[in-house]
Design a protein around this motif. Structure first.
Motif, PDB file in Angstrom:
ATOM      1  N   ALA A   1     -17.116  -3.002 -20.330  1.00  0.00           N
ATOM      2  CA  ALA A   1     -17.152  -2.354 -18.986  1.00  0.00           C
ATOM      3  C   ALA A   1     -16.095  -2.882 -18.059  1.00  0.00           C
ATOM      4  CB  ALA A   1     -18.372  -2.149 -18.397  1.00  0.00           C
ATOM      5  N   VAL A   2     -15.491  -1.930 -17.556  1.00  0.00           N
ATOM      6  CA  VAL A   2     -14.276  -2.373 -16.432  1.00  0.00           C
ATOM      7  C   VAL A   2     -14.845  -1.450 -15.230  1.00  0.00           C
ATOM      8  CG1 VAL A   2     -12.469  -2.996 -17.941  1.00  0.00           C
ATOM      9  CG2 VAL A   2     -12.710  -0.533 -17.375  1.00  0.00           C
ATOM     10  N   ILE A   3     -14.324  -2.121 -14.024  1.00  0.00           N
ATOM     11  CA  ILE A   3     -14.455  -1.176 -12.817  1.00  0.00           C
ATOM     12  C   ILE A   3     -13.279  -1.446 -11.880  1.00  0.00           C
ATOM     13  CG2 ILE A   3     -16.129  -1.039 -10.853  1.00  0.00           C
ATOM     14  CD1 ILE A   3     -18.177  -2.285 -12.308  1.00  0.00           C
ATOM     15  N   ALA A   4     -12.917  -0.502 -11.240  1.00  0.00           N
ATOM     16  CA  ALA A   4     -12.007  -0.570  -9.956  1.00  0.00           C
ATOM     17  C   ALA A   4     -12.681  -0.110  -8.990  1.00  0.00           C
ATOM     18  CB  ALA A   4     -10.818   0.491 -10.203  1.00  0.00           C
ATOM     19  N   TYR A   5     -12.240  -0.725  -7.549  1.00  0.00           N
ATOM     20  CA  TYR A   5     -13.022  -0.394  -6.509  1.00  0.00           C
ATOM     21  C   TYR A   5     -12.274  -0.991  -5.169  1.00  0.00           C
ATOM     22  CZ  TYR A   5     -14.167  -5.473  -7.504  1.00  0.00           C
ATOM     23  OH  TYR A   5     -14.153  -6.654  -7.815  1.00  0.00           O
ATOM     24  N   ALA A   6     -12.608  -0.374  -4.109  1.00  0.00           N
ATOM     25  CA  ALA A   6     -11.961  -0.663  -2.762  1.00  0.00           C
ATOM     26  C   ALA A   6     -12.451  -2.023  -2.420  1.00  0.00           C
ATOM     27  CB  ALA A   6     -12.275   0.486  -1.675  1.00  0.00           C
ATOM     28  N   PHE A   7     -11.771  -2.751  -1.772  1.00  0.00           N
ATOM     29  CA  PHE A   7     -12.190  -3.949  -1.241  1.00  0.00           C
ATOM     30  C   PHE A   7     -11.186  -4.662  -0.155  1.00  0.00           C
ATOM     31  CE2 PHE A   7     -11.509  -8.636  -1.196  1.00  0.00           C
ATOM     32  CZ  PHE A   7     -12.792  -9.351  -0.901  1.00  0.00           C
ATOM     33  N   GLY A   8     -11.640  -5.445   0.591  1.00  0.00           N
ATOM     34  CA  GLY A   8     -11.096  -6.024   1.945  1.00  0.00           C
ATOM     35  C   GLY A   8     -11.363  -5.571   3.073  1.00  0.00           C
ATOM     36  N   SER A   9     -10.944  -6.087   4.067  1.00  0.00           N
ATOM     37  CA  SER A   9     -10.832  -6.011   5.432  1.00  0.00           C
ATOM     38  C   SER A   9      -9.626  -5.445   6.196  1.00  0.00           C
ATOM     39  CB  SER A   9     -11.319  -7.307   6.265  1.00  0.00           C
ATOM     40  OG  SER A   9     -10.179  -8.283   6.379  1.00  0.00           O
TER      41      SER A   9
ATOM     42  N   GLY B   1      -2.948  -4.725  -0.208  1.00  0.00           N
ATOM     43  CA  GLY B   1      -2.546  -4.043   1.069  1.00  0.00           C
ATOM     44  C   GLY B   1      -1.167  -4.147   1.224  1.00  0.00           C
ATOM     45  N   ALA B   2      -0.462  -5.295   1.059  1.00  0.00           N
ATOM     46  CA  ALA B   2       1.073  -5.153   1.167  1.00  0.00           C
ATOM     47  C   ALA B   2       1.919  -4.174   0.315  1.00  0.00           C
ATOM     48  CB  ALA B   2       1.696  -6.702   0.897  1.00  0.00           C
ATOM     49  N   GLN B   3       1.126  -4.002  -1.011  1.00  0.00           N
ATOM     50  CA  GLN B   3       1.888  -3.185  -1.921  1.00  0.00           C
ATOM     51  C   GLN B   3       1.565  -1.562  -1.364  1.00  0.00           C
ATOM     52  OE1 GLN B   3      -0.024  -4.420  -5.602  1.00  0.00           O
ATOM     53  NE2 GLN B   3       1.905  -5.274  -6.511  1.00  0.00           N
ATOM     54  N   ILE B   4       0.310  -1.400  -0.574  1.00  0.00           N
ATOM     55  CA  ILE B   4      -0.111   0.017   0.124  1.00  0.00           C
ATOM     56  C   ILE B   4       1.232   0.228   1.136  1.00  0.00           C
ATOM     57  CG2 ILE B   4      -1.711   1.340   1.084  1.00  0.00           C
ATOM     58  CD1 ILE B   4      -3.801  -0.035  -0.516  1.00  0.00           C
TER      59      ILE B   4
ATOM     60  N   ALA C   1      -4.924  -5.315  12.306  1.00  0.00           N
ATOM     61  CA  ALA C   1      -3.754  -4.608  13.022  1.00  0.00           C
ATOM     62  C   ALA C   1      -2.498  -5.269  12.832  1.00  0.00           C
ATOM     63  CB  ALA C   1      -4.060  -4.251  14.325  1.00  0.00           C
ATOM     64  N   GLY C   2      -1.487  -4.835  12.402  1.00  0.00           N
ATOM     65  CA  GLY C   2      -0.007  -5.297  12.542  1.00  0.00           C
ATOM     66  C   GLY C   2       0.492  -6.086  11.445  1.00  0.00           C
ATOM     67  N   ALA C   3      -0.418  -7.011  10.631  1.00  0.00           N
ATOM     68  CA  ALA C   3      -0.173  -7.929   9.691  1.00  0.00           C
ATOM     69  C   ALA C   3       0.346  -7.120   8.371  1.00  0.00           C
ATOM     70  CB  ALA C   3      -1.042  -8.779   9.075  1.00  0.00           C
ATOM     71  N   SER C   4       1.261  -7.336   7.851  1.00  0.00           N
ATOM     72  CA  SER C   4       1.948  -6.400   6.491  1.00  0.00           C
ATOM     73  C   SER C   4       0.962  -6.526   5.497  1.00  0.00           C
ATOM     74  CB  SER C   4       3.284  -7.026   6.076  1.00  0.00           C
ATOM     75  OG  SER C   4       3.101  -8.500   5.471  1.00  0.00           O
ATOM     76  N   THR C   5       0.061  -7.414   5.193  1.00  0.00           N
ATOM     77  CA  THR C   5      -1.096  -7.718   4.340  1.00  0.00           C
ATOM     78  C   THR C   5      -2.178  -6.762   4.859  1.00  0.00           C
ATOM     79  OG1 THR C   5      -1.562  -9.846   5.046  1.00  0.00           O
ATOM     80  CG2 THR C   5      -0.066  -9.583   3.276  1.00  0.00           C
ATOM     81  N   SER C   6      -2.282  -6.118   5.922  1.00  0.00           N
ATOM     82  CA  SER C   6      -3.512  -5.705   6.699  1.00  0.00           C
ATOM     83  C   SER C   6      -4.057  -4.566   5.560  1.00  0.00           C
ATOM     84  CB  SER C   6      -3.269  -5.436   7.997  1.00  0.00           C
ATOM     85  OG  SER C   6      -2.305  -4.139   7.927  1.00  0.00           O
ATOM     86  N   GLY C   7      -5.165  -4.033   5.762  1.00  0.00           N
ATOM     87  CA  GLY C   7      -5.703  -2.810   5.192  1.00  0.00           C
ATOM     88  C   GLY C   7      -6.296  -3.438   3.893  1.00  0.00           C
ATOM     89  N   LYS C   8      -7.318  -2.486   3.366  1.00  0.00           N
ATOM     90  CA  LYS C   8      -7.763  -2.844   2.199  1.00  0.00           C
ATOM     91  C   LYS C   8      -6.931  -2.894   0.899  1.00  0.00           C
ATOM     92  CE  LYS C   8     -12.306  -1.056   4.124  1.00  0.00           C
ATOM     93  NZ  LYS C   8     -12.872  -2.336   4.187  1.00  0.00           N
ATOM     94  N   SER C   9      -7.611  -3.271  -0.116  1.00  0.00           N
ATOM     95  CA  SER C   9      -6.813  -3.218  -1.455  1.00  0.00           C
ATOM     96  C   SER C   9      -7.867  -2.826  -2.540  1.00  0.00           C
ATOM     97  CB  SER C   9      -6.481  -4.848  -1.828  1.00  0.00           C
ATOM     98  OG  SER C   9      -7.902  -5.626  -1.905  1.00  0.00           O
TER      99      SER C   9
ATOM    100  N   GLN D   1     -13.903   5.271   8.190  1.00  0.00           N
ATOM    101  CA  GLN D   1     -14.874   4.905   7.511  1.00  0.00           C
ATOM    102  C   GLN D   1     -14.598   4.941   6.010  1.00  0.00           C
ATOM    103  OE1 GLN D   1     -17.875   8.093   7.633  1.00  0.00           O
ATOM    104  NE2 GLN D   1     -19.629   6.917   7.028  1.00  0.00           N
ATOM    105  N   TYR D   2     -13.782   5.629   5.415  1.00  0.00           N
ATOM    106  CA  TYR D   2     -13.216   5.596   4.092  1.00  0.00           C
ATOM    107  C   TYR D   2     -11.577   5.492   3.984  1.00  0.00           C
ATOM    108  CZ  TYR D   2     -18.035   7.194   3.103  1.00  0.00           C
ATOM    109  OH  TYR D   2     -19.314   7.288   3.079  1.00  0.00           O
ATOM    110  N   PRO D   3     -11.089   4.293   4.144  1.00  0.00           N
ATOM    111  CA  PRO D   3      -9.682   4.406   4.058  1.00  0.00           C
ATOM    112  C   PRO D   3      -9.083   4.286   2.938  1.00  0.00           C
ATOM    113  CG  PRO D   3     -10.637   2.181   4.598  1.00  0.00           C
ATOM    114  CD  PRO D   3     -11.662   3.006   4.742  1.00  0.00           C
ATOM    115  N   ILE D   4      -9.788   3.859   1.867  1.00  0.00           N
ATOM    116  CA  ILE D   4      -9.474   4.367   0.539  1.00  0.00           C
ATOM    117  C   ILE D   4     -10.551   5.141  -0.084  1.00  0.00           C
ATOM    118  CG2 ILE D   4      -8.855   3.343  -1.539  1.00  0.00           C
ATOM    119  CD1 ILE D   4      -7.916   0.731  -0.187  1.00  0.00           C
ATOM    120  N   THR D   5     -10.050   6.033  -0.915  1.00  0.00           N
ATOM    121  CA  THR D   5     -11.458   6.941  -1.188  1.00  0.00           C
ATOM    122  C   THR D   5     -10.556   7.751  -2.616  1.00  0.00           C
ATOM    123  OG1 THR D   5     -12.795   8.669  -0.910  1.00  0.00           O
ATOM    124  CG2 THR D   5     -10.496   8.958  -0.111  1.00  0.00           C
TER     125      THR D   5
END
Length: 969
Positions: A178-186, A217-220, A189-197, A236-240
């Motif tokens: 079994a393999v799973i991909a999922y949204a993760f992270g906090s 997040g940086a790659q996004i 504001a501002g940082a290049s690595t911000s946002g979810k992964s 609520q759902y930044p990655i979907t």
């Protein structure tokens, strides 16, 4: 004469040749014409070679004792779920988010449930949130900076969750993984690595999940050139729309949508994981022919239903003979935005048109079913052309393996989810396999009439193996109250009718999930969340699953089986108090008692349980019953805290515990006594009052003397000049209780400390000597420093008064170190006392012993005791919850168990009778490498099993109670 002569010659011959030589000419016995029995020769005795039988080492026993009481089925486990069928076993696997899974100091976990061949469910934790505070049964309590796994980081929504994780399987050499991909992270504001992964988890054959980052997040940010990311986490759902497909080379193809703060500059991203485990740099999916892709826009108001919630993904295997050799087999469905009418969400289909040499997709084709489709397009579906409609926000697709036709199930909603009359599910169908073979066509599509039952959303769409039927699972009812299963008898032409459906489940509120069809067994499988109590969406849903045959789909006679997959709460919700005790009764019964509190609740939803071990030694079973729920009608705040278990001479259990009463600062010391081996209990209130500042009964430790006198030590945490002290209570033969102040304020005359300083008596451990003298080991204060203390009374057991004597033990080199956390004691049959305890400041465990009878040692003072610091590294264990354990074998071998935060696990070590310590501690249980759980091994209780080896009850990283029994040295 001749006969006589011949006879003489014959005799001469016999004399010349041995009988053995002549006998060589004998015929085999079967050919003999006489009945003579040949001479029997006894062969020499042969000694067969001696083979040393292999030494069979008994396997140690590991077992789950309990995962929770299961009283309240509204247990906050459920959200959107995804399902995939194991390609080898054909059983379903489910991934989902549990909002209240507690893996200290974390709340919230991504979980995986696997159906075994016996039909039971094996539940595992895949990944947990990062440490967060202010938990209120949501991911981070709605905080925008919270780390959330597979869940939104705002308050729990009141309708269906979004698809932000997906599950598939690798297959290699007849083994599926079994393999799973999922949204993760906090967010931030501002940082290049911000946002979810996006994270990726793989279940190893050992059952451990290994985790890697698929997209950062940086790659996004880099892929979208700064158009998204700065405020990703405020949605609520930044990655979907997270979807994965696994090709025949076990390469993972990942697609997902990323939203910015206003949901009007979202992009579709793609990445591939090679068979070697390397992820490609994510790229934006863009299309030019026949339509340009523009992912959903519109205000991110969940109640209006806008935004992408569920995307479809499938392999187009028709032309390639049923294989998925590279990314060109990928077909996706999603929701887009169109300008006519303004702000309406419309359907879009994607297909990879060109693959790179490594198998990844380099170019995409797209078709907009509103403006790009010139055939019988989707605009005829009810409400699809309305502004701000939610068309295709929930969609799935299936491909006919026989004809290559592509079927799209799509969900259409008006802006308000309270108007179900205009909510419908429709099917869009290709008329030829050209879309699967060579590309998307603007004229190859027709619309099948919408399903006549108003639907809240499409869970899944599947096609029969021969292409003759379509199966649809969806949320139906005014508030999404039903899970409905329906079928289209002739997939290419017929319309949906109400008789060809069945309601699988109906509750206050449901949340959609995965849907699959196994053509080998002919079973339809589904997963969903179901809230069985009021307050839909406030604390989540139970995770359930169903299995059905196509013949079950009938509106009047159809019945579909469903199961609870995960609905019980973790067993312990409070981390700051001891919550587990265990003991072996005189008749050999192995019993345990524990405190349980349902999450987010108080009052009668906290409980005390008693249970015992049964069944075969190799596969033990555990049964339990509730001992105490609420006391005398009081509005109980916490009931069953600080439990301690002992047995009388008839093997009847006695349990001491704290009932924290009408307020958090009010507590009563309680004793539960059984006269029928634990079938029922009588409850005694021993100490405490209704005064708000009176909390009496923490850190209880109960013991039963050889003559069945019950004694209990406990901590009086009452505020004021006479509070925070060690007390002892003894039950008289007439049932009355006598209470004594042992150490601390108010102990003048009969106690040890006449000062007014408090904080004396925490972590108490009590036992009776063989002659009926009470002995207590506890944490005291000396010069404001927490240290190990020892109290004993010399009066006989039957005495109505006790005079207490106290010693300070093991304070050499203590300085300001906090000691006497997690105390364990063992009193041998000859009344020799052994003590284990933590030096919390140094992160070490210590052993204190005396070679004589305990009363002799006590009379000799503290110098009679010796102490040593063990070399095992334990880090800094959580105070109170990290109990150590100790027992001594009849041969004099010392066993110690301890919790280590340095290694996030439970360990045992031993000292031989000759005084030699084991070179390293043995791991009993440890948190998986991907989890930072400090729970594993907390509340550990060690006993001796029938082999004289360690046996433990303890708290696991899942926040369950587990059992271990060592079977060989």
């Amino acid at each position: 004469m001749i006969n006589k002569f011949l006879k003489i010659i014959f005799i001469l011959i016999l004399s010349l040749f041995p009988l053995s030589i002549l006998s060589c000419s004998k015929k085999p016995a079967a050919q003999q014409t006489t009945t003579e029995t040949p001479a029997t020769e006894t062969p020499p005795a042969e000694t067969p070679p001696t083979e040393t039988p292999p030494v069979v080492v008994p396997a140690d026993i590991n077992s789950i004792v309990t995962v929770g009481a299961g009283i309240n089925f509204n247990s906050s486990t459920g959200s959107w779920s995804e399902m995939d069928l194991d390609p080898i076993s054909k059983n379903p696997d489910i991934v989902y988010y549990d909002r209240t899974a507690i893996v200290s100091p974390i709340v919230g976990a991504l979980k995986y449930a696997k159906m075994t061949d016996s039909g039971s469910w094996k539940v595992e934790i895949v990944d947990t949130n990062a440490p967060i505070t202010a938990i209120t049964n949501t991911c981070g309590g709605g905080a925008t900076s919270a780390n959330c796994i597979g869940a939104p980081n705002v308050a729990v929504p009141t309708a269906s969750q979004a698809q932000i994780y997906d599950i598939k399987h690798f297959v290699s050499s007849g083994v599926s993984t079994a393999v799973i991909a999922y949204a993760f992270g906090s967010g931030g504001a501002g940082a290049s690595t911000s946002g979810k992964s996006i994270r990726f988890a793989k279940r190893e054959t050992t059952g451990i999940w290994t985790i890697e980052t698929a997209v950062t997040g940086a790659q996004i940010l880099a892929a979208t050139t700064g158009s998204v990311g700065a405020q990703l986490s405020t949605l609520q759902y930044p990655i979907t729309g997270v979807r994965i497909l696994v090709d025949d080379s076990n390469r993972v193809h990942l697609t997902f949508v990323v939203y910015a703060s206003t949901a009007n500059n979202s992009v579709y991203l793609y990445s591939m994981r090679s068979a070697a485990g390397t992820w490609s740099t994510p790229s934006v999916i863009s299309t030019s022919s026949p339509s340009t892709l523009s992912v959903v826009s519109g205000a991110p108001t969940y109640a209006a239903g806008t935004g992408l919630q569920q995307a479809g993904a499938a392999w187009c295997k028709y032309n390639s003979g049923g294989t998925s050799a590279n990314a060109t087999g990928i077909v996706l469905s999603t929701a887009t935005v169109d300008n006519t009418p303004a702000a309406s969400t419309q359907g879009f289909i994607l297909k990879c048109s060109t693959a790179n040499a490594d198998g990844s997709c380099s170019a995409w084709q797209g078709l907009d079913f509103t403006s790009g489709c010139s055939g019988a397009c989707i605009t005829t579906t009810p409400a699809s052309s309305a502004a701000a409609s939610n068309q295709f926000s929930r969609s799935d697709l299936a491909i006919d393996p026989v004809t290559g036709y592509i079927f799209l199930g799509q969900f259409v909603a008006a802006p308000s989810l309270t108007a179900p009359a205009v909510i419908a599910t429709g099917i869009l169908t290709t008329l030829s396999p050209s879309s699967c073979d060579s590309g998307l066509s603007t004229t190859a599509w027709s619309t099948v009439r919408a399903h006549p039952t108003a639907a809240q959303g499409t869970m899944g769409l599947r096609v029969a193996a021969d292409g003759t039927k379509l199966y649809l699972a969806s949320l139906t009812g005014a508030a999404g109250t039903n899970i409905s299963l329906s079928f289209l008898p002739v997939a290419h032409a017929s319309n949906w009718v109400l008789t060809d459906q069945v309601i699988v489940d109906s509750s206050t509120n449901t949340v959609g999930g995965g849907f699959n069809f196994d053509s080998t067994t002919g079973v339809l499988w589904g997963s969903f969340g179901s809230l069985t109590a009021a307050g839909a969406g406030t604390t989540g849903q139970d995770i359930k699953a169903f299995g059905a045959y196509p013949g079950d789909i009938n509106s009047t006679t159809g019945i579909v089986n469903s199961w609870f997959v995960d609905q019980t709460n973790s067993v312990a919700q409070a981390t700051a108090v001891p919550m587990l005790s265990a003991k072996v009764a005189p008749d050999g019964t192995v019993g345990y008692t524990y405190f349980y509190q349902e999450p987010g609740t108080t009052g009668p939803n906290s409980h005390l349980y008693y249970g015992f071990k049964g069944g075969p030694e190799s596969t033990p079973l555990f049964g339990e019953r509730m001992v105490s729920n609420s006391i005398a009608g009081a509005t109980t705040f916490m009931n069953g805290l600080h439990p301690s278990l002992a047995y009388d001479s008839n093997s009847n259990p006695v349990i001491s515990f704290l009932n924290q009463g009408i307020a958090a600062s009010t507590g009563y010391l309680m004793i539960a006594r059984s006269a029928n081996k634990g079938a029922s209990f009588d409850l005694d209130r021993v100490d405490g009052s209704t005064v708000t500042t009176n909390t009496v009964g923490q850190f209880t430790s109960v013991g039963v003397s050889p003559s069945d006198s019950i004694g209990v030590s406990y901590y009086d945490y009452s505020t004021g000049a006479t509070g925070q002290r060690l007390k002892f209570a003894k039950r008289q033969k007439n049932g009355a209780w006598i209470r004594y102040i042992v150490d601390g304020p108010g102990s003048t005359g009969t106690g040890c400390d006449t000062s007014t300083s408090g904080g004396i008596g925490i972590n108490s451990r009590f036992t009776w000597t063989s002659t009926g003298r009470p002995v207590i080991v506890y944490q005291g204060l000396v010069g404001g420093v927490k240290t190990l203390k020892f109290a004993y009374a010399t009066e006989a057991e039957s005495s109505a008064t006790y005079t207490w004597n106290c010693l300070v033990l093991d304070n050499t080199g203590q300085g300001g170190n906090t000691r006497a956390e997690g105390i364990g004691i063992f009193l041998s049959s000859s009344d020799k006392l052994y003590i284990s305890h933590y030096d919390l400041t140094a992160g070490a465990i210590r052993l204190v012993t005396c070679d004589n009878n305990i009363l002799t040692c006590a009379a000799g003072g503290a110098s009679s005791f010796t102490s040593e610091r063990l070399s095992y590294i334990i880090g800094t264990p959580l105070a109170i919850a990290s109990a150590s354990g100790i027992f001594i074998t009849t041969e004099g071998k010392i066993w110690i168990s301890f919790h280590s935060t340095a290694d996030n696990g439970l360990f045992i070590a031993s000292k031989s009778a000759a005084g030699v310590w084991s070179t390293q501690a043995t791991t009993i249980d440890a948190s998986p490498a991907n989890l930072s759980s400090t729970y594993t091994g907390q509340h550990g209780v060690m006993l001796a099993n029938d082999k004289g080896l360690p046996m433990l009850f303890y708290r696991s990283f899942e926040n369950w109670i587990k059992f271990f029994s060592k079977q060989s040295e």
